[in-house]
Structures are given as C-alpha cells and as structure tokens.
Design a protein around this motif. Structure first.
Motif, PDB file in Angstrom:
ATOM      1  N   ARG A  43       0.574  -1.053  -0.770  1.00 41.22           N
ATOM      2  CA  ARG A  43       0.212   0.403  -0.028  1.00 41.22           C
ATOM      3  C   ARG A  43       0.727   1.151   0.020  1.00 41.22           C
ATOM      4  NH1 ARG A  43      -4.221  -2.190   4.003  1.00 41.22           N
ATOM      5  NH2 ARG A  43      -5.762  -3.325   3.098  1.00 41.22           N
ATOM      6  N   ILE A  44       0.128   2.436  -1.203  1.00 41.49           N
ATOM      7  CA  ILE A  44       1.128   3.349  -0.952  1.00 41.49           C
ATOM      8  C   ILE A  44      -0.478   4.581  -0.666  1.00 41.49           C
ATOM      9  CG2 ILE A  44       2.523   4.996  -2.309  1.00 41.49           C
ATOM     10  CD1 ILE A  44       3.650   2.955  -3.687  1.00 41.49           C
ATOM     11  N   ALA A  45       0.216   5.437   0.190  1.00 39.77           N
ATOM     12  CA  ALA A  45      -0.345   6.910   0.146  1.00 39.77           C
ATOM     13  C   ALA A  45       0.266   8.543  -0.372  1.00 39.77           C
ATOM     14  CB  ALA A  45      -0.954   7.342   1.828  1.00 39.77           C
ATOM     15  N   VAL A  46      -0.418   8.923  -0.971  1.00 42.81           N
ATOM     16  CA  VAL A  46       0.048   9.876  -1.580  1.00 42.81           C
ATOM     17  C   VAL A  46      -1.267  11.292  -1.394  1.00 42.81           C
ATOM     18  CG1 VAL A  46       0.300  10.636  -4.443  1.00 42.81           C
ATOM     19  CG2 VAL A  46       0.274   8.227  -3.573  1.00 42.81           C
ATOM     20  N   ARG A  47      -0.270  12.560  -1.347  1.00 40.57           N
ATOM     21  CA  ARG A  47      -0.947  13.552  -1.303  1.00 40.57           C
ATOM     22  C   ARG A  47      -0.668  13.803  -2.782  1.00 40.57           C
ATOM     23  NH1 ARG A  47       1.409  18.648   0.871  1.00 40.57           N
ATOM     24  NH2 ARG A  47       3.938  18.512   0.755  1.00 40.57           N
ATOM     25  N   PHE A  48      -1.665  14.973  -3.103  1.00 43.85           N
ATOM     26  CA  PHE A  48      -1.122  15.614  -4.520  1.00 43.85           C
ATOM     27  C   PHE A  48      -1.744  16.373  -4.842  1.00 43.85           C
ATOM     28  CE2 PHE A  48      -4.915  13.029  -5.166  1.00 43.85           C
ATOM     29  CZ  PHE A  48      -5.803  13.848  -5.403  1.00 43.85           C
ATOM     30  N   GLN A  49      -1.571  17.554  -5.995  1.00 42.28           N
ATOM     31  CA  GLN A  49      -2.060  18.432  -5.913  1.00 42.28           C
ATOM     32  C   GLN A  49      -1.866  18.856  -8.045  1.00 42.28           C
ATOM     33  OE1 GLN A  49      -0.099  22.377  -4.311  1.00 42.28           O
ATOM     34  NE2 GLN A  49      -0.394  21.684  -2.653  1.00 42.28           N
TER      35      GLN A  49
ATOM     36  N   ARG B 199      -7.561  24.699  -8.675  1.00 41.51           N
ATOM     37  CA  ARG B 199      -6.619  23.927  -7.867  1.00 41.51           C
ATOM     38  C   ARG B 199      -6.873  22.857  -7.037  1.00 41.51           C
ATOM     39  NH1 ARG B 199      -2.767  27.623  -5.127  1.00 41.51           N
ATOM     40  NH2 ARG B 199      -2.163  27.572  -7.322  1.00 41.51           N
ATOM     41  N   ALA B 200      -6.825  21.414  -7.933  1.00 39.83           N
ATOM     42  CA  ALA B 200      -7.115  20.439  -7.079  1.00 39.83           C
ATOM     43  C   ALA B 200      -6.173  20.020  -5.634  1.00 39.83           C
ATOM     44  CB  ALA B 200      -7.683  19.714  -7.824  1.00 39.83           C
ATOM     45  N   TYR B 201      -6.427  20.032  -4.313  1.00 42.98           N
ATOM     46  CA  TYR B 201      -5.683  19.197  -3.939  1.00 42.98           C
ATOM     47  C   TYR B 201      -6.312  17.468  -3.200  1.00 42.98           C
ATOM     48  CZ  TYR B 201      -4.142  23.813  -2.592  1.00 42.98           C
ATOM     49  OH  TYR B 201      -3.797  25.565  -3.272  1.00 42.98           O
ATOM     50  N   GLY B 202      -5.535  16.249  -2.156  1.00 42.26           N
ATOM     51  CA  GLY B 202      -5.873  15.570  -2.558  1.00 42.26           C
ATOM     52  C   GLY B 202      -4.691  14.411  -2.277  1.00 42.26           C
ATOM     53  N   ASN B 203      -5.445  13.858  -1.725  1.00 41.96           N
ATOM     54  CA  ASN B 203      -4.667  11.958  -0.835  1.00 41.96           C
ATOM     55  C   ASN B 203      -5.150  11.316  -1.799  1.00 41.96           C
ATOM     56  OD1 ASN B 203      -3.841  13.719   1.236  1.00 41.96           O
ATOM     57  ND2 ASN B 203      -5.569  14.337   1.520  1.00 41.96           N
ATOM     58  N   GLU B 204      -4.080   9.941  -2.324  1.00 38.69           N
ATOM     59  CA  GLU B 204      -5.051   9.427  -2.404  1.00 38.69           C
ATOM     60  C   GLU B 204      -4.614   7.752  -1.085  1.00 38.69           C
ATOM     61  OE1 GLU B 204      -5.035   9.171  -6.977  1.00 38.69           O
ATOM     62  OE2 GLU B 204      -3.227   9.584  -6.418  1.00 38.69           O
ATOM     63  N   LEU B 205      -5.071   6.722  -1.796  1.00 38.02           N
ATOM     64  CA  LEU B 205      -5.027   5.461  -0.173  1.00 38.02           C
ATOM     65  C   LEU B 205      -5.003   5.220  -1.857  1.00 38.02           C
ATOM     66  CD1 LEU B 205      -7.181   6.044   2.343  1.00 38.02           C
ATOM     67  CD2 LEU B 205      -4.227   6.212   2.147  1.00 38.02           C
ATOM     68  N   TRP B 206      -3.513   3.949  -1.872  1.00 36.88           N
ATOM     69  CA  TRP B 206      -3.072   2.925  -3.324  1.00 36.88           C
ATOM     70  C   TRP B 206      -3.055   1.070  -2.477  1.00 36.88           C
ATOM     71  CZ3 TRP B 206       1.226   5.004  -5.928  1.00 36.88           C
ATOM     72  CH2 TRP B 206       0.512   7.331  -6.836  1.00 36.88           C
ATOM     73  N   GLU B 207      -3.601   0.794  -3.216  1.00 36.92           N
ATOM     74  CA  GLU B 207      -3.631  -1.074  -2.608  1.00 36.92           C
ATOM     75  C   GLU B 207      -3.091  -1.862  -3.869  1.00 36.92           C
ATOM     76  OE1 GLU B 207      -5.185  -3.964   0.435  1.00 36.92           O
ATOM     77  OE2 GLU B 207      -6.732  -4.047  -1.905  1.00 36.92           O
TER      78      GLU B 207
END
Length: 153
Positions: free
Chosen positions: A82-88, A100-108
């Motif tokens: 698993r990886i957790a990411v923040r992004f814009q 501008r979009a701000y976000g977080n993702e959880l990946w499996e």
C-alpha cells in the motif's frame, strides 16, 4: 508501472509515485488505465468505479473537461503493498476558470504491481491564472527541476 511490485521499499514506493504522476500527466487514458488491475476498484470523490474500462471512460471524460491539466504527487507513506499519496493538480474549465485541486489517495496493489484499489479525496479551489504553480509544457512529465508540492501550503 507494473514493474514496481510489492513489497515496496522507500525507493520503489517513490518510483511508483513518480511513475503514476508521469502517466497521469500524459493525459492518455489508455496508458493510465494499464496501471490498474482488470477489476480495480476506485472511489474518486463521490464516484465509485470498477474495472479498467470504467477507469478509461472516466479519465477520457475528466480530461475533456479539465483542460491544460498538470499534476504533481508526493509520497506520504507506504507499507508492503500500500502507498498513501498527497497530490495537487491545476486545470481550467471551458469557461477559462482555473482551479487547483488538493487531494489524498490510498493505493493498494496486487502481487504484479497493478493497482487493485484506489481511494481519492479531492477538493477544488478556484484560482486566478496568475496564481498557477504548475506551468511546464504539457502533456508530459513534470521536469526534474520543478519542485512539486511544497512542504507547507
């Protein structure tokens, strides 16, 4: 992206995040969809998707409405698969309004390194064109000299 398979190390997690960023900056729905398993499950804001075809269709629609899209991602944390990411990311709509979009993702990921689950929480903020931070040539990857997401916003 599937050549970066679990279990992740810091080095491979960072490489996986950058590979995802580069793929999304291509704005090529086919290329991006290949990073996901055939039955991948997504939550994107309030939408729920399943499978590569749905992902490809979603991305096609997204990039038809989110124009001049440019994205940067940053590794937040990782475990074995698993990886957790923040992004814009920045884009403008057909009327010319920039966001501008701000976000977080959880990946499996599955054992082959394909993403089998993605959960994304995203907030959009209207900005003036003069407030843009991401202005490298697009579509295409973020140049190495571009800093990405600042430590503090």
């Amino acid at each position: 992206m599937s050549n970066l398979s679990p279990p992740f190390t810091e080095e491979t997690a960072l490489a996986k995040v950058r590979a995802a960023e580069d793929a999304w900056n291509s704005r090529d729905p086919q290329r991006v969809a290949l990073a996901y398993s055939e039955n991948s499950e997504w939550r994107n804001r309030g939408q729920f998707l399943q499978g590569r075809d749905a992902i490809r269709e979603f991305l096609t629609t997204k990039w038809n409405h989110e124009l001049d899209y440019r994205l940067t991602k940053s590794l937040w944390s990782f475990t074995e698969n698993r990886i957790a990411v923040r992004f814009q990311y920045e884009y403008h709509n057909e009327a010319g309004q920039w966001f501008r979009a701000y976000g977080n993702e959880l990946w499996e990921f599955d054992d082959n390194g394909l993403m089998r689950r993605r959960e994304a929480s995203i907030n959009d903020r209207p900005i003036q064109e003069s407030e843009r931070k991401f202005d490298w040539p697009a579509p295409g990857p973020r140049p190495a000299e571009e800093p990405g997401i600042p430590a503090i916003q």
